[in-house]
Write an enzyme that holds these catalytic residues in place. Structure first.
Site, PDB file in Angstrom:
ATOM      1  N   LYS B 101       0.931  -1.056  -0.018  1.00  0.00           N
ATOM      2  CA  LYS B 101      -0.209   0.023   0.085  1.00  0.00           C
ATOM      3  C   LYS B 101       0.790   1.277   0.051  1.00  0.00           C
ATOM      4  O   LYS B 101       1.678   1.485   0.966  1.00  0.00           O
ATOM      5  CB  LYS B 101      -1.176   0.124   1.202  1.00  0.00           C
ATOM      6  CG  LYS B 101      -1.638   1.418   1.288  1.00  0.00           C
ATOM      7  CD  LYS B 101      -2.538   1.388   2.641  1.00  0.00           C
ATOM      8  CE  LYS B 101      -3.007   2.949   2.868  1.00  0.00           C
ATOM      9  NZ  LYS B 101      -3.934   3.118   3.705  1.00  0.00           N
ATOM     10  N   GLY B 162      -8.615   8.727   9.825  1.00  0.00           N
ATOM     11  CA  GLY B 162      -8.850   8.706  11.415  1.00  0.00           C
ATOM     12  C   GLY B 162      -9.761   9.735  11.706  1.00  0.00           C
ATOM     13  O   GLY B 162     -10.337   9.986  12.708  1.00  0.00           O
ATOM     14  N   ALA B 188      -9.881   4.983   4.124  1.00  0.00           N
ATOM     15  CA  ALA B 188      -9.727   6.332   5.257  1.00  0.00           C
ATOM     16  C   ALA B 188     -11.048   6.792   5.142  1.00  0.00           C
ATOM     17  O   ALA B 188     -11.766   7.268   4.187  1.00  0.00           O
ATOM     18  CB  ALA B 188      -8.798   7.222   4.700  1.00  0.00           C
ATOM     19  N   GLY B 189     -11.616   7.262   6.190  1.00  0.00           N
ATOM     20  CA  GLY B 189     -12.846   8.206   6.632  1.00  0.00           C
ATOM     21  C   GLY B 189     -13.937   7.189   7.417  1.00  0.00           C
ATOM     22  O   GLY B 189     -14.761   8.033   7.570  1.00  0.00           O
ATOM     23  N   ASN B 210      -8.839   1.203   9.586  1.00  0.00           N
ATOM     24  CA  ASN B 210      -8.294   0.795  10.867  1.00  0.00           C
ATOM     25  C   ASN B 210      -8.993   1.593  12.095  1.00  0.00           C
ATOM     26  O   ASN B 210      -9.469   0.854  12.926  1.00  0.00           O
ATOM     27  CB  ASN B 210      -6.736   1.478  10.620  1.00  0.00           C
ATOM     28  CG  ASN B 210      -5.806   0.792  11.719  1.00  0.00           C
ATOM     29  OD1 ASN B 210      -4.834   0.512  11.617  1.00  0.00           O
ATOM     30  ND2 ASN B 210      -6.344   0.331  12.979  1.00  0.00           N
ATOM     31  N   THR B 211      -8.890   2.852  12.090  1.00  0.00           N
ATOM     32  CA  THR B 211      -9.506   3.629  13.258  1.00  0.00           C
ATOM     33  C   THR B 211     -10.943   3.343  13.521  1.00  0.00           C
ATOM     34  O   THR B 211     -11.218   3.160  14.766  1.00  0.00           O
ATOM     35  CB  THR B 211      -9.325   5.068  12.973  1.00  0.00           C
ATOM     36  OG1 THR B 211      -7.916   5.299  12.482  1.00  0.00           O
ATOM     37  CG2 THR B 211      -9.509   5.916  14.579  1.00  0.00           C
TER      38      THR B 211
END
Lengths: 67, 262
Positions: B101, B162, B188-189, B210-211
């Site tokens: 990535k 995040g 993301a997001g 992830n987050t």
């Protein structure tokens, strides 16, 4: 005596050492690591032969959690 | 139903890709990964901690590369050069593994991608034999350029890394999907399960997060929720939703046979 930079920290050795000796000395023997010397990858297969020279800059990395 | 996600010629059953950062410990990381059903997991490449006990547990023990497809990332890199160096180290670390990535950031506060550096890094990495899944902005022209360079998946942000703000511009994601032939994954997001479902309903090929999992009050429970959301969104996309209309003169129950009529 030679002085090398390992992950940004200076370290002195009384005499020339190989990458393999350094790895063992640092307790990283058998660990899954990768090593860059002066911006070039040193393959694991060359750890024994590759000697460190004064002024070398080493980066030693591992895989950690990340997103 | 066989509905695999194929990236660089390899088929995956799960369309949810997850990160391994920000967990309490490796046990929680592993439990969340298992609940998510993810097969591809991102990892970061960092300097060894020179002071640490060499016998401390490592990510590789909790998340063995034999059981998961590692996706080493370039998180924290702000130049093409740093990103390329990081992934060459990752390839050496992971015995020649080439699926990576790429992300090159442009701003420490927003973590918004620097597409100029990203394009430069992508060219170098593709020429060097890497299979590049690339994190980028939701610009459809850049997305197409990254595909033309040879990236194996385009991964636009839905909102900032995040942030948990969800999918802020579904129309740009659609423009990207119309123009790009390799898989498009939202990266993301995503903040909660409905965000993941919406991404998949739009037709995205997968979601990387992830987050949203690690930052939940109960990460393992959220990981399971995300698995279901991605599956539900995918099936809804494949099923084809009913058209939206302001009102319908066609009720769901029969109009004939009502009682009390003459």
């Amino acid at each position: 005596m030679i002085s090398v930079s390992i992950n940004g920290a200076a370290r002195d050795f009384p005499q020339a050492v190989s990458v393999a000796e350094l790895i063992h000395d640092m307790g990283l023997g058998g660990k899954r690591i990768a090593l860059e010397r002066n911006g070039e990858i040193v393959p694991r297969s060359r750890f024994e032969q590759q000697m460190l020279a004064d002024g070398d800059k080493l980066e030693i990395v591992v895989a950690v959690g990340g997103g | 139903m066989s509905d695999k996600l194929t990236i660089a010629g390899k088929a995956y059953s799960s369309r949810l890709l997850v990160g391994t950062g920000k967990y309490k410990d490796f046990a929680e990381t592993r439990a969340a990964l298992d609940a998510s059903g993810a097969e591809i997991v991102t990892v970061a490449i960092r300097r060894t901690n020179l002071g640490q006990n060499a016998n401390e547990p490592s990510l590789l023990d909790a998340v063995p590369p034999s059981q998961f497809t590692y996706l080493p990332n370039t998180a924290g890199c702000y130049s093409a050069d740093d990103a390329v160096r990081t992934l060459r180290l990752a390839r050496e670390l992971l015995d020649g593994h080439t699926l990576v990535k790429l992300e090159v950031l442009g701003d420490q506060q927003s973590l918004y991608p620097n597409v100029v550096e990203t394009i430069a890094a992508a060219k170098t990495l593709v020429a060097d034999g890497f299979q590049v899944m690339v994190y980028t902005s939701d610009d459809p022209i850049i997305a197409k350029q990254l595909e033309d360079i040879g990236c194996v998946a385009i991964m636009p942000l839905a909102s900032l890394i995040g942030s948990g703000m969800g999918i802020l511009n579904p129309w740009n994601l659609q423009l990207i999907m119309e123009r790009v032939n390799v898989p498009v994954l939202v990266d993301a997001g995503v903040g909660t399960a409905s965000d993941a479902a919406i991404a998949m309903e739009l037709g995205c090929d997968g979601v990387l997060m992830n987050t949203a999992i690690a930052g939940a009050q109960n990460p393992v429970l959220m990981a399971g929720a995300m698995k279901k959301a991605v599956e539900a969104g995918r099936e809804a996309f494949l099923a084809g939703r009913m058209p939206k209309k302001l009102y319908s003169a066609s009720p769901s129950s029969p109009t004939a046979g009502m009682i009390g009529k003459a």
